[in-house]
Write an enzyme that holds these catalytic residues in place. Structure first.
Site: not given
Ligand SMILES: Cc1ncc(COP(=O)(O)O)c(C=O)c1O
Lengths: 122, 408
Positions: B122, B202, B225, B365
């Site tokens: 991500h 996740q 999440k 992302c």
């Molecule tokens: C695998 C993964 N890492 C990081 C994130 C980032 O999470 P957040 O936006 O809550 O910081 C997400 C979700 O958007 C994700 O799916």
């Protein structure tokens, strides 16, 4: 849902003014890396008026239909007038004044290309 | 006692109508919905206990402090951390990952040191490392994934060198769905003395995650999440490592003493929690963990395997539909991204929205994953405890409708 009303779908499936001009006066490529939508606009200008316009590119139904409908609208218009064309008017022409914020970029991508092509003229 | 119909009653938002249809919420990888227990815990905090923490001796401040620290204990138990102080409350996974990069990473990485990531990260576990690498002259290396969307770890050993200082990988990919073999990777990384950071955004919401069994050094996840409120997230870190790390943000709460020219740091975890924390968020997260623990994480995982397996079977018979990532539900989380020939993901998502179905469209992302696959974007359906097979059927019907409308 009128986002995908028949008119939009018709323009998407059989876009008007799709292709390239042999002798464009100006052309511009607008790209949205977030979704891969891409529109290349080519304009031919005579006596201060938009004589002909063509586009190529790929993208979602909204961006392609928008390019098709917008290019129809543009032909014959004064360049000076087009330079001050507001986005709101474009959405009216497309019949998409109520489009969700998340899809606005798709609908206005061809318009962005138009603004930037016209800016290149001066 | 995993009864989906009973679970659904706990989620007020599932009664919403969207464009005249029952809401079918399949965007859980972006954020989950919240049960009444969580909403009420947050309201109860503000209605009855609201005060700042660690700062007062009055009754409310003590209650708030106690609730906040109880939340920390609950999180620690949930992921089997050795100590509550190994739990640092942050805003989200992104902030947790930035904390590691800019505290531990910046203090330890020198020119020429290597940071090993995967090709399926991500952006939040990629961009901060890119910035750090540029700043200190470190080198980014990537573990690639194969045509099934699985990490190519057979030759993983050859990717490590005595310059490898950090391995930072996603546990479950939010676009390919792949579950990565963190335990094996950690063993190899530790052999060369590299620390291991896990992006568990996740995984923690969807399966049993035990930080001691994984053996990782750091682990990041987001409350929103996993049924919790937005604005609360967690960084787990091994106590020994946290103790020697410099602060990330600085200011109030994180100091022991301050003179006009200097300051000393508070103990772990407070050293990393500068300023007033999101106490209501922590309390809500604690309620969310209570809810999940009551269902049992193994039951949560089983429910999602069943749904994912069903969805993969139904989706794979749609002509022109291609699922990204592994096709075996055991090897993936409940995240299914796909492309449908002749349709753009944004159009699919808009047509589905017209049917009350919420999915994500775009690159989620993970732009590098999409670049590698040669597609600009994809559509993603992702499941959670309240989703049903009937909802998968609605998704399939919606996709058929979109196809009829959109294909030339
Ligand atoms: C695998 C993964 N890492 C990081 C994130 C980032 O999470 P957040 O936006 O809550 O910081 C997400 C979700 O958007 C994700 O799916």
């Amino acid at each position: 849902m009128d986002l995908y009303r028949d008119e939009i779908l018709d323009h998407y499936k059989n876009p008007h003014n799709f292709g390239e001009l042999p002798d464009p006066k100006v052309s511009y490529e607008e790209y949205n890396p977030l979704c891969g939508d891409r529109v290349v606009l080519q304009l031919k200008i005579e006596n201060g008026k938009l004589k002909e316009v063509k586009f190529t590119g790929e993208g979602c139904a909204i961006s392609i239909a928008s390019a098709s409908m917008l290019t129809d609208y543009l032909v014959g218009k004064d360049i000076a007038e087009l330079k001050s064309l507001p986005g709101k008017k474009v959405l009216e022409v497309l019949g998409l004044s109520n489009i969700a914020a998340g899809r606005l970029k798709c609908a206005l991508l061809p318009f962005e290309a138009l603004k930037k092509s016209l800016a290149k003229l001066s | 006692m995993f009864d989906v119909n009973k679970i659904r009653e706990d989620f007020p938002i599932l009664k919403r109508k969207i464009n005249g249809h029952d809401l079918v919420y399949l965007d859980n990888a972006a954020t989950s919905q919240k049960p009444k227990a969580v909403i009420e815990a947050v309201a109860d905090f503000y209605e009855n206990h609201n005060a700042n923490v660690h700062r007062g001796v009055h009754t409310l401040s003590e209650e708030a402090t106690q609730m906040y620290e109880e939340a920390r204990v609950r999180v620690a138990k949930f992921i089997n951390a050795r100590l509550p102080s190994e739990i640092i409350f942050v805003r989200n996974s992104t902030e947790a990952l930035n904390l590691i990069v800019w505290s531990r990473g910046k203090a330890h990485l020198k020119k020429g040191d290597e940071i090993l990531l995967s090709e399926m990260e991500h952006h939040s576990n990629l961009v901060p490392w890119q910035l750090l690498a540029k700043e200190v002259g470190a080198v980014l290396k990537f573990i690639s994934f194969d045509e099934n969307g699985e990490l190519e770890i057979s030759n993983l050993k050859s990717q490590f060198s005595n310059r490898t200082k950090v391995v930072s990988v996603v546990h479950v990919s939010n676009s390919l769905g792949t579950i990565n073999p963190i335990k094996e990777m950690t063993k190899l990384a530790h052999e060369v003395g590299a620390i291991v950071v896990v992006d568990a955004a996740q995984s923690v919401p969807h399966m049993k995650v035990d930080v001691q069994s994984l053996g990782c050094d750091f682990l990041a996840f987001s409350g929103h999440k996993m049924l919790g409120p937005m604005g609360i997230g967690v960084l787990y870190g091994r106590q020994e490592l946290l103790e020697v790390m410099p602060p990330f943000l600085s200011g109030g709460d994180m100091i022991r003493s301050v003179t006009i020219n200097d300051a000393t740091w508070n103990e772990v975890p407070y050293k990393f929690e500068a300023g007033t924390p999101n106490v209501a968020g922590a309390v809500g997260l604690s309620a969310a963990i209570g809810y999940l623990a009551n269902l049992g994480m193994d039951n949560v995982r089983q429910h999602e395997i069943k749904l994912t397996d069903y969805a993969l079977k139904k989706l794979s018979v749609i002509p022109g539909l291609k699922v990204l990532g592994p096709l075996d539900a055991q090897k993936r989380g409940g995240v299914i991204a796909f492309t449908l020939k002749g349709t753009h993901p944004h159009d699919l998502a808009s047509v589905l929205d017209g049917e009350g179905i919420a999915v994500r469209s775009g690159h989620h992302c993970t732009m590098p994953v999409h670049l590698r696959l040669g597609i600009p974007a994809s559509t993603r359906a992702s499941f959670y405890i309240y989703n049903t097979k009937e909802e998968v059927d609605k998704l399939v019907d919606g996709l058929e409708k979109a196809k009829r409308l959109l294909t030339k």
